[in-house]
Structure formats: structure tokens, C-alpha cells
Motif scaffolding. Structure first.
Motif, PDB file in Angstrom:
ATOM      1  N   TYR A 262      -1.290  20.136  43.709  1.00 26.67           N
ATOM      2  CA  TYR A 262      -1.342  20.433  45.140  1.00 26.67           C
ATOM      3  C   TYR A 262      -2.535  21.328  45.448  1.00 26.67           C
ATOM      4  O   TYR A 262      -2.823  22.262  44.702  1.00 26.67           O
ATOM      5  CB  TYR A 262      -0.048  21.119  45.602  1.00 26.67           C
ATOM      6  N   SER A 263      -3.206  21.058  46.561  1.00 26.92           N
ATOM      7  CA  SER A 263      -4.351  21.874  46.960  1.00 26.92           C
ATOM      8  C   SER A 263      -3.920  23.214  47.546  1.00 26.92           C
ATOM      9  O   SER A 263      -4.728  24.133  47.677  1.00 26.92           O
ATOM     10  CB  SER A 263      -5.202  21.122  47.989  1.00 26.92           C
ATOM     11  N   LYS A 264      -2.635  23.315  47.869  1.00 29.71           N
ATOM     12  CA  LYS A 264      -2.083  24.558  48.416  1.00 29.71           C
ATOM     13  C   LYS A 264      -0.773  24.842  47.699  1.00 29.71           C
ATOM     14  O   LYS A 264       0.158  24.035  47.742  1.00 29.71           O
ATOM     15  CB  LYS A 264      -1.857  24.410  49.926  1.00 29.71           C
ATOM     16  N   VAL A 265      -0.690  25.990  47.036  1.00 32.12           N
ATOM     17  CA  VAL A 265       0.485  26.323  46.221  1.00 32.12           C
ATOM     18  C   VAL A 265       1.133  27.598  46.757  1.00 32.12           C
ATOM     19  O   VAL A 265       0.453  28.603  47.009  1.00 32.12           O
ATOM     20  CB  VAL A 265       0.109  26.496  44.738  1.00 32.12           C
ATOM     21  N   PHE A 266       2.437  27.536  46.903  1.00 27.31           N
ATOM     22  CA  PHE A 266       3.239  28.658  47.400  1.00 27.31           C
ATOM     23  C   PHE A 266       3.970  29.290  46.218  1.00 27.31           C
ATOM     24  O   PHE A 266       4.624  28.595  45.441  1.00 27.31           O
ATOM     25  CB  PHE A 266       4.247  28.141  48.430  1.00 27.31           C
ATOM     26  N   SER A 267       3.854  30.621  46.060  1.00 24.98           N
ATOM     27  CA  SER A 267       4.556  31.322  44.979  1.00 24.98           C
ATOM     28  C   SER A 267       5.431  32.417  45.571  1.00 24.98           C
ATOM     29  O   SER A 267       5.064  33.050  46.565  1.00 24.98           O
ATOM     30  CB  SER A 267       3.565  31.938  43.988  1.00 24.98           C
ATOM     31  N   VAL A 268       6.588  32.626  44.971  1.00 22.61           N
ATOM     32  CA  VAL A 268       7.530  33.632  45.451  1.00 22.61           C
ATOM     33  C   VAL A 268       8.122  34.376  44.264  1.00 22.61           C
ATOM     34  O   VAL A 268       8.351  33.788  43.201  1.00 22.61           O
ATOM     35  CB  VAL A 268       8.646  32.977  46.304  1.00 22.61           C
ATOM     36  N   ARG A 269       8.357  35.690  44.441  1.00 23.31           N
ATOM     37  CA  ARG A 269       8.894  36.548  43.388  1.00 23.31           C
ATOM     38  C   ARG A 269      10.271  37.082  43.765  1.00 23.31           C
ATOM     39  O   ARG A 269      10.539  37.405  44.922  1.00 23.31           O
ATOM     40  CB  ARG A 269       7.960  37.733  43.152  1.00 23.31           C
ATOM     41  N   VAL A 270      11.141  37.185  42.764  1.00 21.68           N
ATOM     42  CA  VAL A 270      12.482  37.745  42.956  1.00 21.68           C
ATOM     43  C   VAL A 270      12.996  38.215  41.601  1.00 21.68           C
ATOM     44  O   VAL A 270      12.568  37.707  40.564  1.00 21.68           O
ATOM     45  CB  VAL A 270      13.436  36.688  43.578  1.00 21.68           C
ATOM     46  N   ASP A 271      13.871  39.199  41.603  1.00 24.58           N
ATOM     47  CA  ASP A 271      14.457  39.722  40.371  1.00 24.58           C
ATOM     48  C   ASP A 271      15.942  39.375  40.305  1.00 24.58           C
ATOM     49  O   ASP A 271      16.653  39.483  41.311  1.00 24.58           O
ATOM     50  CB  ASP A 271      14.293  41.240  40.285  1.00 24.58           C
ATOM     51  N   LEU A 272      16.388  38.979  39.117  1.00 30.92           N
ATOM     52  CA  LEU A 272      17.789  38.574  38.914  1.00 30.92           C
ATOM     53  C   LEU A 272      18.456  39.497  37.898  1.00 30.92           C
ATOM     54  O   LEU A 272      17.903  39.751  36.825  1.00 30.92           O
ATOM     55  CB  LEU A 272      17.857  37.129  38.417  1.00 30.92           C
ATOM     56  N   HIS A 273      19.642  39.983  38.252  1.00 34.14           N
ATOM     57  CA  HIS A 273      20.432  40.832  37.351  1.00 34.14           C
ATOM     58  C   HIS A 273      21.724  40.100  37.002  1.00 34.14           C
ATOM     59  O   HIS A 273      22.517  39.785  37.894  1.00 34.14           O
ATOM     60  CB  HIS A 273      20.745  42.177  38.001  1.00 34.14           C
TER      61      HIS A 273
END
Length: 315
Positions: free
Chosen positions: A82-93
Motif C-alpha cells: 500500500y502507498s499509504k500505511v496506517f499504524s496504531v499502538r496499544v498495550d495489552l495486560h
């Protein structure tokens, strides 16, 4: 509502995390905050193929080079699709301690299948297992999707939180959780690579035992991808166009320096003095001390460091 604060190295904005409940999630994502700041104090450079990238600089120990390479390669793989990439961060416990990653691997596999159907795109995940002072481990998760299919993580994080809490765990949301990468535009990769490189730090991974420290679904690159080139990360033409726009902006918004200001005429008109800014520069320029840094544009040729008064003859 429980609030837990931590700092991401020397990041300017505190990384505030909220727990429990969809109401807390909605409140969290509507806050307008400032992005973290990447400086020479909280970052370092690493080489990948033909270019260098800013990565997270831990306070203790270092980053694992192999994991850093894996992080950047994962970004490159998504940009091959993809020419445009979406990234997201989250923490799991998780609910409790486990010596292996069986539970989290099963959960992530289910999420990849669910999200790929919902957004109709390929999904890449990176998940770092860490354990510091707690009796159980926690996970730093990063998801990458097509930037043409998703623009904001609110709904995605809500679904992820709901599914993880069904397993008895808790979700920690981070400030400014998402970034956008554009193919060939190195400037757009800076924030994402820096933030994802945090998953490669060596500290807090000592208690993992035989469990893997960094999990990934190892998405294959597009068939047209050339491993020898890094044009997906840095395209010379895109860089040239960006620099030309920056130069054009500076040319049209050039501010006058203090030396460009005209001399100030006094009330009685029997003498004319220079502006205070110019007088200060002339004084600093004639000194041999380290005050030169106070002058943005040193002036040379001044004969004295004292305030000068220039007399003129009135006709």
C-alpha cells in the motif's frame, strides 16, 4: 477511573494510559494533545540499507539490532502493498502470568482474521513481550493496515479492547496512538519507525525466558518488491519535490533580520541612533568571549563594543 502515567524516554509529552470501560476510551481519543518530540537526546541513528533512521534511545541498555531491522523491514513490507500505511499502538495486560506466548498468539491470529475482513486489507502486527517489576508480563502491540481503508483508530481500538477484556485482560491506551506512512516519503516514516523501535529495546525483556521477545505474523512482501532497493522507504523524486516546496515556502515567508530595520530617529532630531538590536549585535561581534551565540547574525567591522551615537549635521 484509573490513570497511569509513564514517560517514553525523554519524550516531551507524557504517555498517559487509561484503563477500563468504553466511556474512558471515547474520552481518551477526543483529547487534543501534542505529538512526542524526537531529539538528539532521546534518539539515535541506525542504518538500514542505504539510509539512516532515528530510533528510540533507551535510558538503560540498548536496542537489539536484529529486532530494529525487523521493525523497519515490517514497515517496508506494508509499503510494498500500500502507498499509504496506517499504524496504531496499544498495550495489552493479560489476566495472569504465562511462561509462553500461546494465548497472545492465538488472540492476535484471531484479530488479524477479523480485521482483514472488516477493513478488506492486509494486516501486519508487531508485539513485544516485556516484564519489569510486575509479577506478570505485558505486551506492546503495533498494528499496520492500509491507510486507504482506515483514518482513525477509535473503532479499531474499541473492538480490540472489547475482545481482550473478554479474556480477562486490560487494555492501556497511549497518547497519540496512530501514525501515517507514505511510500517513498522518508519524512513520513520518522514518527512511526521511532515509535515502533521502542519494541526492540533490550531492557525489561530479561524475564521472558524461552518465550520470544518480539512476535510478528511475518507478512510476505508484494511480488514486485526488490529487497536490494529501499525506494519504498526513500524515493529521490519525492524527496526532491518535498525539499523544493520547503524552499519555496521559506522564500515567500522570509523574515527581515534586525539589521534590515532602518535607523531610529530621535524626538529632537539632532542625532540619529541605531536600533537596540543592531547595537547589541555590534557589541557582541567585537567581543572575544562566547557571547557570539546570542547574535543570530553577527556583524563585523564594528570598532567598539560601547553604544555608539552617530551625529549628523542638520541642513
Amino acid at each position: 477511573m484509573q490513570v497511569k502515567t509513564s514517560r517514553l524516554a525523554s519524550v516531551v509529552t507524557a504517555d498517559i494510559k487509561y484503563y477500563n470501560g468504553p466511556a474512558t476510551l471515547n474520552c481518551k481519543l477526543t483529547r487534543i494533545i501534542m505529538s512526542f518530540c524526537i531529539t538528539k537526546h532521546n534518539s539515535t541513528l541506525v542504518a538500514y540499507k542505504n539510509h539512516a533512521y532515528s530510533v528510540y534511545k533507551p535510558k538503560s541498555k540498548t536496542l537489539k539490532p536484529k529486532l530494529v531491522t525487523q521493525v523497519i523491514a515490517s514497515c517496508e513490507t506494508m509499503l510494498s502493498h500500500y502507498s499509504k500505511v496506517f499504524s496504531v499502538r496499544v498495550d495489552l495486560h493479560p489476566k495472569g502470568y504465562s511462561a509462553d506466548n500461546k494465548e497472545i498468539c492465538q488472540f492476535l491470529t484471531e484479530q488479524v482474521n477479523k480485521l482483514s475482513k472488516r477493513y478488506n486489507c492486509k494486516i501486519q502486527y508487531l508485539c513485544a513481550r516485556e516484564q519489569h517489576q510486575s509479577y506478570k508480563q505485558h505486551y506492546h502491540l503495533a498494528l499496520m493496515l492500509s491507510g486507504h481503508k482506515i483514518q482513525h483508530p477509535k473503532k479499531l481500538l474499541s473492538l480490540l479492547q472489547s475482545d481482550w477484556e473478554k479474556l480477562g485482560g486490560s487494555v492501556a491506551l497511549v497518547d497519540y496512538p496512530f501514525n501515517i506512512m507514505l511510500r517513498g516519503n522518508k519524512a513520513s516514516l520518522k514518527q512511526t519507525i521511532y515509535r515502533l523501535s521502542y519494541l526492540a529495546k533490550e531492557a525489561t525483556k530479561e524475564l521472558n525466558g524461552k518465550a520470544r521477545s518480539l512476535l510478528s505474523n511475518k507478512l510476505k512482501a508484494a511480488s514486485t518488491f526488490d529487497e536490494q532497493l529501499d525506494i519504498l522507504l526513500v524515493d529521490p523524486y519525492i524527496t526532491f519535490q518535498r525539499n523544493r516546496r520547503i524552499q519555496a515556502y521559506h522564500a515567500t515567508h522570509k523574515q527581515k533580520s534586525p539589521s534590515d530595520k532602518p535607523n531610529i530617529k530621535t524626538k529632537h532630531a539632532w542625532f540619529t541612533t541605531q536600533s537596540l538590536a543592531v547595537q547589541l549585535q555590534q557589541c557582541i561581534a567585537t567581543r572575544t568571549s562566547s557571547l557570539a551565540h546570542l547574535s543570530p547574525k553577527p556583524l563585523f567591522g564594528a570598532s567598539t563594543c560601547h553604544d555608539e551615537i552617530h551625529y549628523v549635521r542638520l541642513n
